[in-house]
Design a protein around this motif. Structure first.
Motif, PDB file in Angstrom:
ATOM      1  N   CYS A   1      -7.555   0.652   1.065  1.00  0.00           N
ATOM      2  CA  CYS A   1      -6.106   0.881   1.032  1.00  0.00           C
ATOM      3  C   CYS A   1      -5.769   2.335   1.351  1.00  0.00           C
ATOM      4  CB  CYS A   1      -5.551   0.490  -0.338  1.00  0.00           C
ATOM      5  SG  CYS A   1      -5.596  -1.284  -0.689  1.00  0.00           S
ATOM      6  N   GLU A   2      -6.563   3.258   0.816  1.00  0.00           N
ATOM      7  CA  GLU A   2      -6.317   4.674   1.099  1.00  0.00           C
ATOM      8  C   GLU A   2      -6.475   4.985   2.581  1.00  0.00           C
ATOM      9  OE1 GLU A   2      -7.915   6.109  -3.316  1.00  0.00           O
ATOM     10  OE2 GLU A   2      -9.129   6.492  -1.528  1.00  0.00           O
ATOM     11  N   GLY A   3      -7.519   4.431   3.193  1.00  0.00           N
ATOM     12  CA  GLY A   3      -7.730   4.654   4.616  1.00  0.00           C
ATOM     13  C   GLY A   3      -6.619   4.065   5.464  1.00  0.00           C
TER      14      GLY A   3
ATOM     15  N   ILE B   1       0.848  -1.189   0.000  1.00  0.00           N
ATOM     16  CA  ILE B   1       0.000   0.000   0.000  1.00  0.00           C
ATOM     17  C   ILE B   1       0.888   1.245   0.000  1.00  0.00           C
ATOM     18  CG2 ILE B   1      -1.706   1.317   1.317  1.00  0.00           C
ATOM     19  CD1 ILE B   1      -2.766  -1.369   2.359  1.00  0.00           C
ATOM     20  N   ARG B   2       0.726   2.053  -1.011  1.00  0.00           N
ATOM     21  CA  ARG B   2       1.527   3.266  -1.170  1.00  0.00           C
ATOM     22  C   ARG B   2       0.679   4.508  -0.948  1.00  0.00           C
ATOM     23  NH1 ARG B   2       6.507   1.421  -0.422  1.00  0.00           N
ATOM     24  NH2 ARG B   2       7.231  -0.014  -2.049  1.00  0.00           N
ATOM     25  N   ARG B   3       1.350   5.628  -0.821  1.00  0.00           N
ATOM     26  CA  ARG B   3       0.641   6.886  -0.627  1.00  0.00           C
ATOM     27  C   ARG B   3      -0.306   7.158  -1.790  1.00  0.00           C
ATOM     28  NH1 ARG B   3       4.084  12.304   0.111  1.00  0.00           N
ATOM     29  NH2 ARG B   3       4.749  11.730  -1.996  1.00  0.00           N
ATOM     30  N   PRO B   4      -1.579   7.391  -1.513  1.00  0.00           N
ATOM     31  CA  PRO B   4      -2.525   7.710  -2.592  1.00  0.00           C
ATOM     32  C   PRO B   4      -2.326   9.144  -3.081  1.00  0.00           C
ATOM     33  CG  PRO B   4      -3.647   7.771  -0.477  1.00  0.00           C
ATOM     34  CD  PRO B   4      -2.235   7.322  -0.194  1.00  0.00           C
ATOM     35  N   ARG B   5      -3.003   9.460  -4.160  1.00  0.00           N
ATOM     36  CA  ARG B   5      -2.960  10.808  -4.715  1.00  0.00           C
ATOM     37  C   ARG B   5      -4.384  11.347  -4.782  1.00  0.00           C
ATOM     38  NH1 ARG B   5       1.442  10.478  -3.414  1.00  0.00           N
ATOM     39  NH2 ARG B   5       3.376  10.642  -4.602  1.00  0.00           N
ATOM     40  N   PHE B   6      -4.620  12.496  -4.175  1.00  0.00           N
ATOM     41  CA  PHE B   6      -5.941  13.105  -4.155  1.00  0.00           C
ATOM     42  C   PHE B   6      -5.893  14.468  -4.838  1.00  0.00           C
ATOM     43  CE2 PHE B   6      -6.127  10.861   0.179  1.00  0.00           C
ATOM     44  CZ  PHE B   6      -6.610   9.690  -0.383  1.00  0.00           C
ATOM     45  N   ASP B   7      -7.004  14.828  -5.457  1.00  0.00           N
ATOM     46  CA  ASP B   7      -7.141  16.153  -6.055  1.00  0.00           C
ATOM     47  C   ASP B   7      -7.949  17.051  -5.126  1.00  0.00           C
ATOM     48  OD1 ASP B   7      -5.822  15.592  -8.521  1.00  0.00           O
ATOM     49  OD2 ASP B   7      -7.602  14.473  -9.162  1.00  0.00           O
ATOM     50  N   ALA B   8      -7.737  18.337  -5.231  1.00  0.00           N
ATOM     51  CA  ALA B   8      -8.586  19.294  -4.529  1.00  0.00           C
ATOM     52  C   ALA B   8     -10.010  19.185  -5.072  1.00  0.00           C
ATOM     53  CB  ALA B   8      -8.049  20.701  -4.715  1.00  0.00           C
ATOM     54  N   PRO B   9     -11.021  19.557  -4.291  1.00  0.00           N
ATOM     55  CA  PRO B   9     -12.395  19.505  -4.792  1.00  0.00           C
ATOM     56  C   PRO B   9     -12.559  20.340  -6.063  1.00  0.00           C
ATOM     57  CG  PRO B   9     -12.368  19.880  -2.429  1.00  0.00           C
ATOM     58  CD  PRO B   9     -10.948  20.011  -2.893  1.00  0.00           C
ATOM     59  N   ALA B  10     -13.451  19.909  -6.918  1.00  0.00           N
ATOM     60  CA  ALA B  10     -13.734  20.647  -8.146  1.00  0.00           C
ATOM     61  C   ALA B  10     -14.274  22.040  -7.813  1.00  0.00           C
ATOM     62  CB  ALA B  10     -14.750  19.887  -8.992  1.00  0.00           C
ATOM     63  N   ALA B  11     -14.168  22.928  -8.775  1.00  0.00           N
ATOM     64  CA  ALA B  11     -14.588  24.318  -8.551  1.00  0.00           C
ATOM     65  C   ALA B  11     -16.057  24.412  -8.169  1.00  0.00           C
ATOM     66  CB  ALA B  11     -14.298  25.146  -9.797  1.00  0.00           C
TER      67      ALA B  11
ATOM     68  N   GLY C   1      -9.916 -11.367  -5.462  1.00  0.00           N
ATOM     69  CA  GLY C   1      -8.565 -11.918  -5.346  1.00  0.00           C
ATOM     70  C   GLY C   1      -7.477 -10.889  -5.121  1.00  0.00           C
ATOM     71  N   ARG C   2      -7.762  -9.620  -5.367  1.00  0.00           N
ATOM     72  CA  ARG C   2      -6.728  -8.600  -5.123  1.00  0.00           C
ATOM     73  C   ARG C   2      -6.404  -8.542  -3.628  1.00  0.00           C
ATOM     74  NH1 ARG C   2      -9.376  -3.294  -7.177  1.00  0.00           N
ATOM     75  NH2 ARG C   2     -11.248  -4.464  -6.540  1.00  0.00           N
ATOM     76  N   TRP C   3      -5.141  -8.268  -3.330  1.00  0.00           N
ATOM     77  CA  TRP C   3      -4.762  -8.088  -1.935  1.00  0.00           C
ATOM     78  C   TRP C   3      -3.557  -7.167  -1.830  1.00  0.00           C
ATOM     79  CZ3 TRP C   3      -0.101  -9.716   0.351  1.00  0.00           C
ATOM     80  CH2 TRP C   3       0.693 -10.566  -0.419  1.00  0.00           C
ATOM     81  N   ALA C   4      -3.425  -6.559  -0.669  1.00  0.00           N
ATOM     82  CA  ALA C   4      -2.341  -5.614  -0.440  1.00  0.00           C
ATOM     83  C   ALA C   4      -1.944  -5.671   1.022  1.00  0.00           C
ATOM     84  CB  ALA C   4      -2.786  -4.195  -0.808  1.00  0.00           C
ATOM     85  N   ALA C   5      -0.719  -5.250   1.287  1.00  0.00           N
ATOM     86  CA  ALA C   5      -0.191  -5.242   2.648  1.00  0.00           C
ATOM     87  C   ALA C   5       0.299  -3.855   2.994  1.00  0.00           C
ATOM     88  CB  ALA C   5       0.953  -6.256   2.779  1.00  0.00           C
ATOM     89  N   ALA C   6       0.105  -3.478   4.241  1.00  0.00           N
ATOM     90  CA  ALA C   6       0.579  -2.182   4.709  1.00  0.00           C
ATOM     91  C   ALA C   6       2.003  -2.303   5.220  1.00  0.00           C
ATOM     92  CB  ALA C   6      -0.318  -1.672   5.828  1.00  0.00           C
ATOM     93  N   ALA C   7       2.789  -1.249   5.020  1.00  0.00           N
ATOM     94  CA  ALA C   7       4.099  -1.190   5.641  1.00  0.00           C
ATOM     95  C   ALA C   7       3.935  -1.158   7.155  1.00  0.00           C
ATOM     96  CB  ALA C   7       4.841   0.055   5.162  1.00  0.00           C
ATOM     97  N   ARG C   8       4.958  -1.566   7.860  1.00  0.00           N
ATOM     98  CA  ARG C   8       4.877  -1.590   9.316  1.00  0.00           C
ATOM     99  C   ARG C   8       4.596  -0.192   9.848  1.00  0.00           C
ATOM    100  NH1 ARG C   8       9.545  -3.658  10.355  1.00  0.00           N
ATOM    101  NH2 ARG C   8      10.660  -1.788  11.034  1.00  0.00           N
ATOM    102  N   ALA C   9       3.595  -0.093  10.699  1.00  0.00           N
ATOM    103  CA  ALA C   9       3.181   1.191  11.253  1.00  0.00           C
ATOM    104  C   ALA C   9       3.736   1.360  12.663  1.00  0.00           C
ATOM    105  CB  ALA C   9       1.665   1.296  11.259  1.00  0.00           C
TER     106      ALA C   9
END
Length: 460
Positions: free
Chosen positions: A424-426, A210-220, A384-392
């Motif tokens: 994953c984002e959360g 799980i990597r850092r997600p990318r978010f956009d600012a809210p639309a105008a 079937g998709r799966w992901a792991a978090a880095a150690r927190a």
């Protein structure tokens, strides 16, 4: 998913290397890539002044060690090799023949130990002689590096195959991440993690980090409902719901409401920007619901859960909600800790040997995205998709931090994010919030840091 972010089992790693060799890259070349890449990290720590001891075994992981030792020697470093066994593969024998430095048989003192005894694919514990040699060397070196995996660790489960294995300051994965890099108890011993690229392609059915997600600012033209309305259900212990809602406010949703079936039974301070309203799950503007934090387990809580799930909204299930599911019930995402994971496994007649298998099997059996949280966290989808978090941060081991995680995930779901992505984002926001919050912290302090973590994801 990129090849560098993938997580491969021992069998998948063998297939990845086989594909490279089928494409014309010899095993000797792969060993040189792996060994020289690892040597770069070793050199950063050792430099020309520190004494480096490389422990080699009989297989290709030992061959990597011979390459590392020669690379350090050529750079002018102080290096010697302790050989636990003569090389038994052609590639390892060739690497041994190219090493021109000293070789010793027994324990020696040094500054930095590089463990190349055994790597990926180990299925049984170390023998008494190997374990004694490894432990003795570890005790005589101030810093320790594991190459690929610490010796004595099961690649696919993270299990320790021996008692008394040493801890490491750095683990250098070769070619791809392995499940053990992200599973307890192994990950607790590995220190920092680094990866050496040897050119592997993306494997079929691979997990990913799980990597850092990318978010956009809210639309105008955005408004609060378009950004997502999240309803957080409160019941017996409303403080947990308010805590989750506070975290949710910082994770992207435009409007977060605490939904109560009746006036709050326990008077608690509620932030002035957090709305408390009577539960109305028929509101078409609701983008997602969160049910479980502080829900309780009485009949009223069960009926409240049934009403929430029956509304047909995307729903995150947490805490007490995991205990109250009855036949025919399921949510969109469930966020169980170990005890709740076992409850859900019994409910859906699912099981597995390790945490990854358990999460994936439960996701398939339940139809929910499963966030199997804890010191190691695995996210699994029914497809079937799966992901792991880095150690927190280990400071997350305090009451209420699971409510913060559930709130962050539910907020992402309310924004319209696809459910596996939302989970994953959360998880990433939760881990980053823990990293940037000064310890020791409370769950309330962690919840307020979610917004800071979100800020780090905004694209300029």
């Amino acid at each position: 998913m990129t090849a560098l972010g993938q997580i491969l089992s021992a069998e998948q790693m063998r297939a990845a290397e086989g594909a490279l060799m089928a494409g014309g890259i010899g095993v000797d070349e792969l060993m040189q890539r792996a060994g020289n890449g690892a040597a770069d990290y070793v050199w950063r720590i050792a430099g020309p002044l520190r004494r480096v001891t490389v422990l080699t075994g009989p297989g290709n992981n030992g061959g990597d060690g011979w390459v590392i030792a020669e690379a350090i020697r050529r750079r002018g470093g102080h290096v010697l090799v302790v050989s636990a066994a003569e090389p038994r593969t052609d590639a390892a024998r060739l690497a041994r023949s190219l090493y021109s430095g000293p070789v010793v048989d027994g324990p020696v003192d040094g500054d930095l130990l590089v463990d190349c005894l055994f790597g990926t694919g180990l299925t049984r514990g170390l023998g008494e002689a190997d374990l004694g040699l490894l432990a003795g060397l570890a005790a005589r070196h101030g810093k320790r590096i594991a190459v690929d995996l610490p010796s004595g660790v099961a690649t696919d489960t993270g299990a320790a195959l021996n008692d008394g294995l040493p801890d490491y300051h750095l683990t250098i994965a070769l070619g791809a991440w392995k499940p053990a890099h992200f599973l307890m108890p192994a990950m607790a011993r590995m220190g920092e993690l680094r990866l050496v690229d040897i050119g592997c392609g993306v494997g079929e059915d691979a997990g990913h980090v799980i990597r850092r997600p990318r978010f956009d600012a809210p639309a105008a033209d955005a408004h609060k409902y378009r950004r997502g309305l999240l309803g957080v259900v409160a019941c017996a212990m409303p403080g947990a719901a308010v805590l989750a809602a506070t975290a949710a406010q910082g994770a992207g949703a435009g409007y977060v409401k605490v939904l109560c079936d009746a006036p709050l039974a326990v008077p608690i301070p509620v932030p002035m920007d957090l709305v408390c309203a009577r539960a109305d799950f028929s509101d078409e503007r609701i983008g997602a619901l969160l049910v479980g934090p502080g829900l309780g387990r009485d009949a009223g809580a069960h009926f409240l859960l049934a009403d929430a799930l029956g509304a047909g909204r995307p729903t995150v299930l947490d805490a007490d909600g995991c205990h109250l599911l009855s036949k025919g019930m399921a949510a969109t995402i469930a966020t169980p800790h170990e005890g709740e994971l076992a409850v859900l496994e019994r409910h859906f007649d699912s099981r597995g040997e390790d945490k990854i298998t358990r999460a994936r099997n439960l996701a398939q059996a339940s139809g929910m995205v499963i966030v199997a949280k804890g010191p190691d966290t695995i996210v699994a989808a029914p497809d079937g998709r799966w992901a792991a978090a880095a150690r927190a941060s280990s400071w997350l081991s305090t009451a209420g931090t699971g409510d913060v995680l559930a709130g962050a995930i539910a907020s992402r779901l309310a924004t319209g994010a696809e459910r596996f992505a939302a989970a994953c984002e959360g998880v990433w926001l939760h881990g980053e919030a823990a990293r940037i919050t000064p310890p020791p912290f409370s769950a309330g302090e962690l919840a307020k840091s979610i917004a800071k973590a979100y800020r780090a994801c905004l694209q300029s």
